[in-house]
Design a protein around this motif. Structure first.
Motif, short mmCIF file in Angstrom:
data_model
loop_
_atom_site.label_atom_id
_atom_site.label_comp_id
_atom_site.label_asym_id
_atom_site.label_seq_id
_atom_site.Cartn_x
_atom_site.Cartn_y
_atom_site.Cartn_z
N ILE A 84 50.85 62.32 54.06
CA ILE A 84 49.59 62.14 54.79
C ILE A 84 49.42 60.66 55.08
O ILE A 84 49.69 59.81 54.22
N THR A 85 48.96 60.35 56.27
CA THR A 85 48.58 58.99 56.61
C THR A 85 47.06 58.96 56.72
O THR A 85 46.47 59.77 57.44
N LEU A 86 46.45 58.04 56.00
CA LEU A 86 45.00 57.85 56.04
C LEU A 86 44.72 56.52 56.73
O LEU A 86 45.28 55.50 56.34
N GLU A 87 43.89 56.54 57.75
CA GLU A 87 43.45 55.32 58.41
C GLU A 87 41.94 55.24 58.29
O GLU A 87 41.26 56.24 58.44
N LEU A 88 41.46 54.04 57.99
CA LEU A 88 40.03 53.85 57.75
C LEU A 88 39.59 52.54 58.41
O LEU A 88 40.32 51.56 58.38
N VAL A 89 38.41 52.55 59.00
CA VAL A 89 37.83 51.34 59.59
C VAL A 89 36.31 51.40 59.45
O VAL A 89 35.71 52.47 59.57
N GLY A 90 35.71 50.26 59.13
CA GLY A 90 34.26 50.20 59.01
C GLY A 90 33.83 48.80 58.60
O GLY A 90 34.66 47.94 58.31
N LEU B 230 35.04 43.35 59.57
CA LEU B 230 35.47 44.73 59.77
C LEU B 230 36.64 44.99 58.83
O LEU B 230 37.64 44.26 58.84
N PHE B 231 36.52 46.02 57.99
CA PHE B 231 37.57 46.39 57.04
C PHE B 231 38.44 47.46 57.67
O PHE B 231 37.93 48.46 58.19
N LYS B 232 39.75 47.24 57.64
CA LYS B 232 40.70 48.23 58.16
C LYS B 232 41.74 48.50 57.08
O LYS B 232 42.18 47.58 56.39
N ALA B 233 42.12 49.77 56.93
CA ALA B 233 43.13 50.13 55.94
C ALA B 233 43.98 51.27 56.47
O ALA B 233 43.49 52.14 57.20
#
Length: 175
Positions: free
Chosen positions: A92-98, A136-139
Motif C-alpha cells: 500500500i502507498t499512503l500519501e498525506l498532505v495538510g 504544509l506537511f507532505k508525507a
C-alpha cells in the motif's frame, strides 16, 4: 559466502562522505545494494545495505571505524536477514498532505500499527503552501499490510484522523 550487512551513518554533512563510504565498500569487495541518504538540518544521515564476504566483515568494520576522523558515526548490523517475514502481504502507498501540526505522524503511525501494517519506507517534508505561505506537511509511506487487512476499517480510521487534523490522504493498493 556473502552476507548482508546493514549500517546507519550520521555526521556533520560535508563533501566526500558518500565517496569515503563507497571506497571502503569497494576496498572490501562489497556490493552496494540499497541505501537511503539525506541531509537533515546540516547533518548527513543514511542507512545502507551491502553484501560482503564473511571473511571481509571484520576488516570492513575496522575500516569504517576510521571514518570517525571525518566526524561520521557508523553503526553496523551484520548477518541481517535478507528477507523479512513482513515482506509478504499487500503493498500500500499512503500519501498525506495538510497544514503542518504536531502529532500527524504519531496519529497515522498508531493507526497503521493497530492494523498490523509495517512501514517499509517513509518520507516527509514541510514546505510553504502556495497561496497562504503556511507550513504544509507532505508525507509518502510505502507499507506492507497483512493479507487479512480489513481495508474498509483502515480507510474509516484514516478518514477520522484526516477530519480531526484537516489533512487529505490517499491509499493506493497493489497485490
Amino acid at each position: 559466502m556473502k552476507i548482508p550487512v546493514v549500517m546507519t551513518l550520521i555526521g556533520q554533512d560535508q563533501p566526500g562522505l558518500v565517496e569515503a563510504i563507497a571506497a571502503v565498500v569497494d576496498q572490501h569487495q562489497g556490493n552496494w545494494e540499497e541505501s537511503r541518504m539525506a541531509r537533515l538540518a546540516g547533518q548527513f544521515a543514511g542507512i545502507l545495505k551491502i553484501e560482503i564476504e564473511t571473511d571481509q566483515v571484520a576488516p570492513f568494520k575496522a575500516a569504517l571505524e576510521a571514518l570517525t576522523t571525518k566526524g561520521l558515526a557508523v553503526q553496523i548490523v551484520d548477518r541481517a536477514s535478507s528477507h523479512s517475514q513482513l515482506e509478504t502481504g499487500r503493498r500500500i502507498t499512503l500519501e498525506l498532505v495538510g497544514n503542518d501540526q504536531e502529532g500527524i505522524v504519531h496519529r497515522i503511525a498508531s493507526t497503521l500499527a493497530t492494523h498490523e501494517i509495517n512501514v517499509e519506507s517513509f518520507e516527509s517534508s514541510c514546505e510553504s503552501a502556495p497561496w497562504s505561505g503556511e507550513a504544509l506537511f507532505k508525507a509518502t509511506a510505502e507499507l506492507t499490510a497483512p493479507s487479512t487487512l480489513n481495508t474498509e476499517a483502515l480507510q474509516s480510521d484514516l478518514e477520522k484522523i484526516a477530519a480531526e487534523l484537516m489533512v487529505d490522504f490517499s491509499l493506493n493498493q497493489s497485490l
